[in-house]
Design a protein around this motif. Structure first.
Motif, PDB file in Angstrom:
ATOM      1  N   THR A 107      11.567   6.359  74.029  1.00 59.30           N
ATOM      2  CA  THR A 107      11.942   7.670  74.550  1.00 59.30           C
ATOM      3  C   THR A 107      11.361   8.806  73.720  1.00 59.30           C
ATOM      4  O   THR A 107      10.904   9.806  74.254  1.00 59.30           O
ATOM      5  N   THR A 108      11.390   8.671  72.406  1.00 58.78           N
ATOM      6  CA  THR A 108      10.915   9.762  71.543  1.00 58.78           C
ATOM      7  C   THR A 108       9.974   9.271  70.447  1.00 58.78           C
ATOM      8  O   THR A 108       8.909   9.846  70.237  1.00 58.78           O
ATOM      9  N   LEU A 109      10.342   8.212  69.716  1.00 52.28           N
ATOM     10  CA  LEU A 109       9.594   7.851  68.516  1.00 52.28           C
ATOM     11  C   LEU A 109       8.153   7.460  68.835  1.00 52.28           C
ATOM     12  O   LEU A 109       7.211   7.974  68.225  1.00 52.28           O
ATOM     13  N   VAL A 110       7.964   6.541  69.776  1.00 53.55           N
ATOM     14  CA  VAL A 110       6.608   6.115  70.102  1.00 53.55           C
ATOM     15  C   VAL A 110       5.784   7.265  70.684  1.00 53.55           C
ATOM     16  O   VAL A 110       4.654   7.510  70.224  1.00 53.55           O
ATOM     17  N   PRO A 111       6.283   8.016  71.675  1.00 51.14           N
ATOM     18  CA  PRO A 111       5.480   9.139  72.177  1.00 51.14           C
ATOM     19  C   PRO A 111       5.144  10.166  71.094  1.00 51.14           C
ATOM     20  O   PRO A 111       4.028  10.682  71.057  1.00 51.14           O
ATOM     21  N   ASN A 112       6.102  10.463  70.207  1.00 54.24           N
ATOM     22  CA  ASN A 112       5.837  11.444  69.152  1.00 54.24           C
ATOM     23  C   ASN A 112       4.765  10.946  68.188  1.00 54.24           C
ATOM     24  O   ASN A 112       3.897  11.709  67.755  1.00 54.24           O
ATOM     25  N   ALA A 113       4.837   9.651  67.835  1.00 53.81           N
ATOM     26  CA  ALA A 113       3.830   9.090  66.930  1.00 53.81           C
ATOM     27  C   ALA A 113       2.448   9.106  67.575  1.00 53.81           C
ATOM     28  O   ALA A 113       1.449   9.452  66.931  1.00 53.81           O
ATOM     29  N   LEU A 114       2.369   8.740  68.853  1.00 56.73           N
ATOM     30  CA  LEU A 114       1.078   8.704  69.526  1.00 56.73           C
ATOM     31  C   LEU A 114       0.517  10.113  69.719  1.00 56.73           C
ATOM     32  O   LEU A 114      -0.701  10.328  69.616  1.00 56.73           O
ATOM     33  N   ALA A 115       1.393  11.084  69.983  1.00 58.10           N
ATOM     34  CA  ALA A 115       0.931  12.469  70.113  1.00 58.10           C
ATOM     35  C   ALA A 115       0.363  12.967  68.789  1.00 58.10           C
ATOM     36  O   ALA A 115      -0.675  13.648  68.760  1.00 58.10           O
ATOM     37  N   ALA A 116       1.022  12.630  67.676  1.00 61.51           N
ATOM     38  CA  ALA A 116       0.512  13.030  66.366  1.00 61.51           C
ATOM     39  C   ALA A 116      -0.834  12.376  66.074  1.00 61.51           C
ATOM     40  O   ALA A 116      -1.745  13.014  65.527  1.00 61.51           O
ATOM     41  N   LEU A 117      -0.983  11.102  66.451  1.00 66.32           N
ATOM     42  CA  LEU A 117      -2.245  10.402  66.202  1.00 66.32           C
ATOM     43  C   LEU A 117      -3.394  11.007  67.005  1.00 66.32           C
ATOM     44  O   LEU A 117      -4.541  11.037  66.534  1.00 66.32           O
ATOM     45  N   ARG A 118      -3.109  11.481  68.201  1.00 64.80           N
ATOM     46  CA  ARG A 118      -4.179  12.108  68.989  1.00 64.80           C
ATOM     47  C   ARG A 118      -4.728  13.341  68.293  1.00 64.80           C
ATOM     48  O   ARG A 118      -5.905  13.678  68.435  1.00 64.80           O
ATOM     49  N   LEU A 301      10.855   9.667  60.273  1.00 62.49           N
ATOM     50  CA  LEU A 301      11.395  10.649  59.328  1.00 62.49           C
ATOM     51  C   LEU A 301      11.708  11.962  60.033  1.00 62.49           C
ATOM     52  O   LEU A 301      12.731  12.598  59.768  1.00 62.49           O
ATOM     53  N   ASP A 302      10.821  12.390  60.930  1.00 59.90           N
ATOM     54  CA  ASP A 302      11.079  13.617  61.694  1.00 59.90           C
ATOM     55  C   ASP A 302      12.331  13.462  62.548  1.00 59.90           C
ATOM     56  O   ASP A 302      13.134  14.393  62.668  1.00 59.90           O
ATOM     57  N   ALA A 303      12.503  12.282  63.151  1.00 57.35           N
ATOM     58  CA  ALA A 303      13.678  12.054  63.991  1.00 57.35           C
ATOM     59  C   ALA A 303      14.955  12.092  63.165  1.00 57.35           C
ATOM     60  O   ALA A 303      16.010  12.548  63.647  1.00 57.35           O
ATOM     61  N   ASP A 304      14.891  11.639  61.923  1.00 50.54           N
ATOM     62  CA  ASP A 304      16.079  11.621  61.080  1.00 50.54           C
ATOM     63  C   ASP A 304      16.496  13.009  60.626  1.00 50.54           C
ATOM     64  O   ASP A 304      17.591  13.185  60.090  1.00 50.54           O
ATOM     65  N   THR A 305      15.626  14.009  60.805  1.00 47.30           N
ATOM     66  CA  THR A 305      16.034  15.373  60.453  1.00 47.30           C
ATOM     67  C   THR A 305      16.920  15.988  61.520  1.00 47.30           C
ATOM     68  O   THR A 305      17.531  17.019  61.306  1.00 47.30           O
ATOM     69  N   VAL A 306      17.003  15.321  62.696  1.00 46.49           N
ATOM     70  CA  VAL A 306      17.880  15.783  63.767  1.00 46.49           C
ATOM     71  C   VAL A 306      19.215  15.077  63.638  1.00 46.49           C
ATOM     72  O   VAL A 306      19.284  13.848  63.690  1.00 46.49           O
ATOM     73  N   PRO A 307      20.335  15.799  63.446  1.00 46.87           N
ATOM     74  CA  PRO A 307      21.610  15.133  63.236  1.00 46.87           C
ATOM     75  C   PRO A 307      22.083  14.381  64.462  1.00 46.87           C
ATOM     76  O   PRO A 307      21.793  14.751  65.590  1.00 46.87           O
TER      77      PRO A 307
END
Length: 309
Positions: A107-118, A301-307
């Motif tokens: 839902t979030t982690l994989v898409p966020n990681a792939l967006a950063a890699l692009r 790590l970015d996801a863990d900054t969201v409570p």
């Protein structure tokens, strides 16, 4: 033993059976009949002169000889796949990594990681697929994927008993939450007491291996009433929004809840934690896998900054 007549089809069938764990599931994944799968396995076992699969109650797994054959077969199949990618203009094998992930990571982690890699590593080509923890572990063992994001709950045992053990890293650890219709009486407060969950109607995933009744709060002292069964997380959440029942939700998915759903912690009883693990085979990973693993850790790590809610 004579492998000169072993076909690529037989190698792909062996890989599918080792990944899926049963002939029936492998046949479904390949679009073959079960008898066709059995014939291919019989042919490659004749060529090997020994059994490559241990037939067990409830499924099969690779024998020591099967693991040797599968290791070599993976090299062959990967080279064939790399050739197809090069001919179609895709990046070569040196820049390709294969990732498997459980639905809660998609839902979030994989898409966020792939967006950063692009943005940071556009030459890295990631091929990914969704699956359950057990099937992804089998795919790692079979060499069909390089990295896997696996789900784990108490008592946090190793995902399988095979040797050598997989290399595991915990990316996130979140409390299991409860998704309720916004208009539900239990949704009025800031948390739900576990005692108030008795007698509720539940939306659960279909039983699968050790993940029985995924969606029902663990440890209830009653036989739960399953009002609806759905495998997809988003489908379950929309059923909750429609007032059809309650379901459990990993904390990492709270932000994906649609309007009409409240996501609350549950108090009382044992603490229910869920981990997301990054898994690979124990040998040193290839450089593309190292780069993807770093992106996944950064996204976690970015996801863990969201409570948590």
């Amino acid at each position: 033993m004579d492998f000169t007549d072993v076909s690529l089809t037989a190698l792909r069938v062996l890989r599918a059976v080792s990944e899926q764990g049963t002939f029936t599931a492998a046949a479904a994944s390949l679009g073959y009949t079960q008898s066709a799968v059995s014939r291919q396995i019989a042919s490659i076992e004749r060529a090997a002169g020994t059994e490559l699969l241990e037939r067990r109650r409830g499924g099969v797994r690779l024998t020591p000889a099967g693991r040797i054959v599968m290791t070599r077969a993976t090299v062959v199949l990967d080279e064939i796949d790399a050739t197809a990618r090069e001919l179609s203009g895709l990046p070569g094998q040196g820049g390709t990594v294969r990732l498997g992930w459980v639905p809660s990571a998609g839902t979030t982690l994989v898409p966020n990681a792939l967006a950063a890699l692009r943005r940071t590593d556009p030459g890295l080509h990631v091929i990914s697929r969704e699956g359950g923890t057990a099937s992804l572990v089998r795919a790692l063992r079979a060499g069909s994927i390089d990295l896997a994001l696996l789900a784990s709950g108490p008592p946090f045992r190793a995902p399988d008993a095979e040797s050598p053990p997989l290399a595991l890293q915990t990316l996130t650890e979140r409390a299991l939450c409860l998704a309720l219709p916004a208009a539900h009486p239990l949704a009025r407060g800031d948390f739900v007491d576990v005692a108030d969950l008795r007698g509720q109607r539940w939306i659960a995933g279909p039983p699968s291996g050790t993940e029985q009744l995924l969606g029902v709060w663990p440890g209830l002292d009653e036989r739960p009433e399953i009002a609806h069964t759905a495998r997809d997380w988003l489908a379950k959440l929309h059923l909750v929004a429609a007032g059809c029942g309650l379901t459990t939700l990993p904390g990492a998915l709270a932000s994906a809840a649609p309007p009409g759903v409240r996501v609350l912690p549950v108090r009382g009883g044992p603490q229910e934690l869920r981990r997301l693990l990054l898994a690979r085979l124990p040998q040193p990973p290839a450089e593309p896998a190292v780069r993807l693993a770093a992106a996944l850790r950064a996204a976690a790590l970015d996801a863990d900054t969201v409570p948590d809610p």
